[in-house]
Design a protein around this motif. Structure first.
Motif, PDB file in Angstrom:
ATOM      1  N   GLU A  99      32.406  41.390  30.226  1.00  0.00           N
ATOM      2  CA  GLU A  99      33.376  40.991  31.598  1.00  0.00           C
ATOM      3  C   GLU A  99      34.752  41.142  31.753  1.00  0.00           C
ATOM      4  N   GLU A 100      35.262  41.372  30.387  1.00  0.00           N
ATOM      5  CA  GLU A 100      36.828  41.550  30.291  1.00  0.00           C
ATOM      6  C   GLU A 100      37.177  42.878  30.358  1.00  0.00           C
ATOM      7  N   ALA A 101      36.071  43.795  29.909  1.00  0.00           N
ATOM      8  CA  ALA A 101      36.355  45.033  30.376  1.00  0.00           C
ATOM      9  C   ALA A 101      36.136  45.673  31.867  1.00  0.00           C
ATOM     10  N   ILE A 102      35.244  44.898  32.459  1.00  0.00           N
ATOM     11  CA  ILE A 102      35.076  45.081  33.900  1.00  0.00           C
ATOM     12  C   ILE A 102      36.320  44.373  34.586  1.00  0.00           C
ATOM     13  N   ALA A 103      36.863  43.279  34.350  1.00  0.00           N
ATOM     14  CA  ALA A 103      37.971  42.979  34.863  1.00  0.00           C
ATOM     15  C   ALA A 103      39.185  43.791  34.570  1.00  0.00           C
ATOM     16  N   ALA A 104      39.342  44.448  33.317  1.00  0.00           N
ATOM     17  CA  ALA A 104      40.556  45.338  33.132  1.00  0.00           C
ATOM     18  C   ALA A 104      40.425  46.754  33.858  1.00  0.00           C
ATOM     19  N   ARG A 105      39.236  47.179  34.130  1.00  0.00           N
ATOM     20  CA  ARG A 105      39.109  48.423  34.775  1.00  0.00           C
ATOM     21  C   ARG A 105      38.748  48.331  36.513  1.00  0.00           C
ATOM     22  N   TYR A 106      38.980  46.901  36.636  1.00  0.00           N
ATOM     23  CA  TYR A 106      38.286  46.655  38.223  1.00  0.00           C
ATOM     24  C   TYR A 106      39.675  47.423  39.113  1.00  0.00           C
ATOM     25  N   GLY A 107      40.831  47.621  38.793  1.00  0.00           N
ATOM     26  CA  GLY A 107      41.761  47.947  39.404  1.00  0.00           C
ATOM     27  C   GLY A 107      41.767  49.512  39.509  1.00  0.00           C
ATOM     28  N   GLU A 108      40.962  50.090  38.912  1.00  0.00           N
ATOM     29  CA  GLU A 108      41.029  51.705  39.066  1.00  0.00           C
ATOM     30  C   GLU A 108      40.146  52.007  40.356  1.00  0.00           C
ATOM     31  N   GLN A 109      39.267  51.000  40.773  1.00  0.00           N
ATOM     32  CA  GLN A 109      38.774  51.225  42.192  1.00  0.00           C
ATOM     33  C   GLN A 109      37.521  52.050  41.979  1.00  0.00           C
ATOM     34  N   GLN A 110      36.841  52.243  40.644  1.00  0.00           N
ATOM     35  CA  GLN A 110      35.713  52.845  40.628  1.00  0.00           C
ATOM     36  C   GLN A 110      34.427  51.957  41.025  1.00  0.00           C
TER      37      GLN A 110
ATOM     38  N   HIS B 232      37.272  33.124  42.031  1.00  0.00           N
ATOM     39  CA  HIS B 232      36.133  33.002  42.457  1.00  0.00           C
ATOM     40  C   HIS B 232      35.335  34.362  42.278  1.00  0.00           C
ATOM     41  N   CYS B 233      35.982  35.217  42.872  1.00  0.00           N
ATOM     42  CA  CYS B 233      35.417  36.515  43.034  1.00  0.00           C
ATOM     43  C   CYS B 233      36.593  37.616  42.605  1.00  0.00           C
ATOM     44  N   GLY B 234      36.493  38.232  41.740  1.00  0.00           N
ATOM     45  CA  GLY B 234      37.506  39.388  41.464  1.00  0.00           C
ATOM     46  C   GLY B 234      37.741  39.347  39.842  1.00  0.00           C
ATOM     47  N   PRO B 235      38.903  40.114  39.400  1.00  0.00           N
ATOM     48  CA  PRO B 235      39.181  39.997  37.976  1.00  0.00           C
ATOM     49  C   PRO B 235      40.219  39.113  37.438  1.00  0.00           C
ATOM     50  N   ASN B 236      41.034  38.653  38.736  1.00  0.00           N
ATOM     51  CA  ASN B 236      42.225  37.893  38.395  1.00  0.00           C
ATOM     52  C   ASN B 236      42.239  36.541  38.058  1.00  0.00           C
ATOM     53  N   TYR B 237      43.173  36.018  37.858  1.00  0.00           N
ATOM     54  CA  TYR B 237      43.393  34.317  37.774  1.00  0.00           C
ATOM     55  C   TYR B 237      43.946  34.115  39.099  1.00  0.00           C
ATOM     56  N   ASP B 238      43.839  33.018  39.690  1.00  0.00           N
ATOM     57  CA  ASP B 238      44.386  32.328  40.864  1.00  0.00           C
ATOM     58  C   ASP B 238      44.878  31.161  40.906  1.00  0.00           C
ATOM     59  N   ASN B 239      45.509  30.625  39.537  1.00  0.00           N
ATOM     60  CA  ASN B 239      45.888  29.351  39.768  1.00  0.00           C
ATOM     61  C   ASN B 239      47.139  29.033  40.321  1.00  0.00           C
ATOM     62  N   ASP B 240      47.690  30.148  41.013  1.00  0.00           N
ATOM     63  CA  ASP B 240      49.035  30.105  41.848  1.00  0.00           C
ATOM     64  C   ASP B 240      48.709  29.531  43.022  1.00  0.00           C
ATOM     65  N   LEU B 241      47.425  29.694  43.640  1.00  0.00           N
ATOM     66  CA  LEU B 241      46.820  29.417  44.712  1.00  0.00           C
ATOM     67  C   LEU B 241      46.983  27.907  45.137  1.00  0.00           C
ATOM     68  N   GLY B 242      47.068  27.114  44.282  1.00  0.00           N
ATOM     69  CA  GLY B 242      47.324  25.797  44.350  1.00  0.00           C
ATOM     70  C   GLY B 242      45.784  24.811  44.722  1.00  0.00           C
ATOM     71  N   TYR B 243      44.678  25.576  44.518  1.00  0.00           N
ATOM     72  CA  TYR B 243      43.449  24.617  44.910  1.00  0.00           C
ATOM     73  C   TYR B 243      43.003  23.970  43.674  1.00  0.00           C
ATOM     74  N   ARG B 244      43.584  24.341  42.543  1.00  0.00           N
ATOM     75  CA  ARG B 244      43.430  23.449  41.479  1.00  0.00           C
ATOM     76  C   ARG B 244      44.609  23.492  40.623  1.00  0.00           C
ATOM     77  N   THR B 245      44.818  22.747  39.375  1.00  0.00           N
ATOM     78  CA  THR B 245      46.132  22.496  38.839  1.00  0.00           C
ATOM     79  C   THR B 245      45.970  23.384  37.594  1.00  0.00           C
ATOM     80  N   VAL B 246      47.219  23.736  37.122  1.00  0.00           N
ATOM     81  CA  VAL B 246      47.377  24.471  35.814  1.00  0.00           C
ATOM     82  C   VAL B 246      46.771  23.361  34.657  1.00  0.00           C
ATOM     83  N   GLU B 247      47.036  22.500  34.782  1.00  0.00           N
ATOM     84  CA  GLU B 247      46.730  21.214  33.862  1.00  0.00           C
ATOM     85  C   GLU B 247      45.303  21.339  33.643  1.00  0.00           C
ATOM     86  N   GLU B 248      44.528  21.281  34.677  1.00  0.00           N
ATOM     87  CA  GLU B 248      43.031  21.306  34.674  1.00  0.00           C
ATOM     88  C   GLU B 248      42.341  22.502  34.085  1.00  0.00           C
ATOM     89  N   PHE B 249      43.066  23.619  34.323  1.00  0.00           N
ATOM     90  CA  PHE B 249      42.671  24.901  33.905  1.00  0.00           C
ATOM     91  C   PHE B 249      42.979  24.856  32.545  1.00  0.00           C
TER      92      PHE B 249
END
Ligand SMILES: Cc1ncc(C[n+]2csc(CCOP(=O)(O)OP(=O)(O)O)c2C)c(N)n1
Ligand SMILES: [Mg+2]
Length: 337
Positions: free
Chosen positions: A30-41, A252-269
């Motif tokens: 899954e890390e490989a999928i995440a790393a290559r996801y931006g290539e848009q293949q 939730h969906c995709g390769p990125n981290y999204d803790n900046d969105l604020g729906y959950r805290t960095v402490e919890e993560f």
């Protein structure tokens, strides 16, 4: 489950390296999928299980090869944990003809019948009644096959889930319901979705389905709890629901981290990251003298080699033929030429 259902389902220490290896393999793929996801293949959505690997790995290790598995949208980990073919999965995510769904389904439509992974689907809750159907057919044909279905906490809010509890209890189906409770449905935490007095245990037991709960980031605990549930089912005790607490690390969906969105805290993560199921298993293995850096490097090199090969094969594979568009769909009858 009652005390009489309790069996000694503890994992022999000698089997822990295999479970750790299975978790590491899923994580790295899954890390490989995440790393290559931006290539848009890979153009389909991907729902990664990074952080949640112990639940599918622990449950699938307790299942027999003849047993069946289904899942929802977070499908890669249950598929791989049940032995689903890696190259077919990577090709499917690339939309290629060699994919397990002919390149027409993508990440959320994985299937490998030979491995006992009978399918995944994106409609939340939709595979829960289908898994009950698999269990029903196993019962009618005297196959002794158990069907396990993986789904999230959000899926327990669907009508399909409650209807399945009712039918599965009525017919004492050989069905293992596995809830990966990662606290969120997309950006919505449990407290905006469920009244405070709602208890999944009481809902499940109110239908006559056995319930057990465990630490979903402890692969040995997951394996032991799943083993007891399977013994209960094989003994004719009827369906069991297992609820495991866990946490997804990425969006939730995709390769990125999204803790900046604020729906959950960095402490919890960070608190959940500290409970990484892989790190916990590896530390235990090292304490047992069953693991070291050399083994880790060999394992990772082997995973990387098969992952590279799967990506290379997917890149080289042809697209589905135009005529395939109308093939294998539910409403058949007309084939485009
Ligand atoms: C019936 C239905 N409603 C809404 C969606 C959109 N959707 C996709 S995944 C998801 C979240 C499901 O949360 P959960 O069941 O907890 O699984 P998780 O993503 O946390 O693993 C939602 C709402 C959908 N696919 N199907
Ligand atoms: Mg969830």
């Amino acid at each position: 489950m009652s005390a009489s259902d309790s069996h000694n389902s503890a994992l022999p220490a000698a089997d822990l390296p295999a479970l750790y290896g299975a978790m590491r393999r899923i994580r790295r793929i899954e890390e490989a999928i995440a790393a290559r996801y931006g290539e848009q293949q890979m153009r389909c959505p991907v729902h990664l299980s990074i952080g949640q690997e112990a639940v599918p790995v622990g449950v699938c290790a307790a299942l027999g090869p003849e047993d069946a598995v289904m899942s929802g949208h977070r499908s890669h980990a249950p598929y791989l944990a049940k032995g689903g073919n890696l190259a077919g999965m990577i090709a499917e995510i690339h939309g290629k003809a060699s994919g397990v769904a002919g390149g027409k389904g993508g990440s959320m439509h994985l299937v490998d019948e030979g491995a006992g992974f009978l399918g995944s689907a994106p409609i939340v809750g939709s595979t829960i009644p289908i898994a009950a159907g698999v269990a029903f057919s196993s019962r009618m044909q005297g196959q002794g096959r158990i069907c396990a279905v993986f789904f999230g906490d959000g899926a327990t809010e669907t009508g399909a889930f409650t209807e399945t509890l009712n039918l599965a209890a009525l017919h004492r189906l050989p069905l293992l319901l596995v809830c990966e409770n990662n606290l969120y449905s997309v950006y919505s935490p449990l407290d905006v979705r469920q009244p405070p007095q709602r208890s999944l245990q009481r809902i499940v037991e109110g239908h006559g389905v056995a319930y057990a709960h465990g630490d979903g980031n402890d692969v040995e605990a997951v394996y032991a709890i799943a083993g007891e549930a399977l013994a209960h089912i094989r003994g004719g005790g009827g369906p069991v629901l297992l609820e495991f607490d866990t946490y997804r690390w990425r969006e939730h969906c995709g390769p990125n981290y999204d803790n900046d969105l604020g729906y959950r805290t960095v402490e919890e993560f960070e608190a959940w990251k500290a409970r990484c199921p892989l790190r916990r298993a590896r530390e235990r293995l090292e304490r047992l003298g069953l693991w070291d850096e050399k083994r880790e490097n060999e394992l990772c090199a082997a995973i990387d080699a098969e992952t590279e090969a799967a990506f290379a094969a997917a890149a080289a594979a042809p697209w589905p033929e135009r005529q395939a568009v109308m093939r294998d769909i539910f409403a058949s009858g007309r084939t485009e030429t």
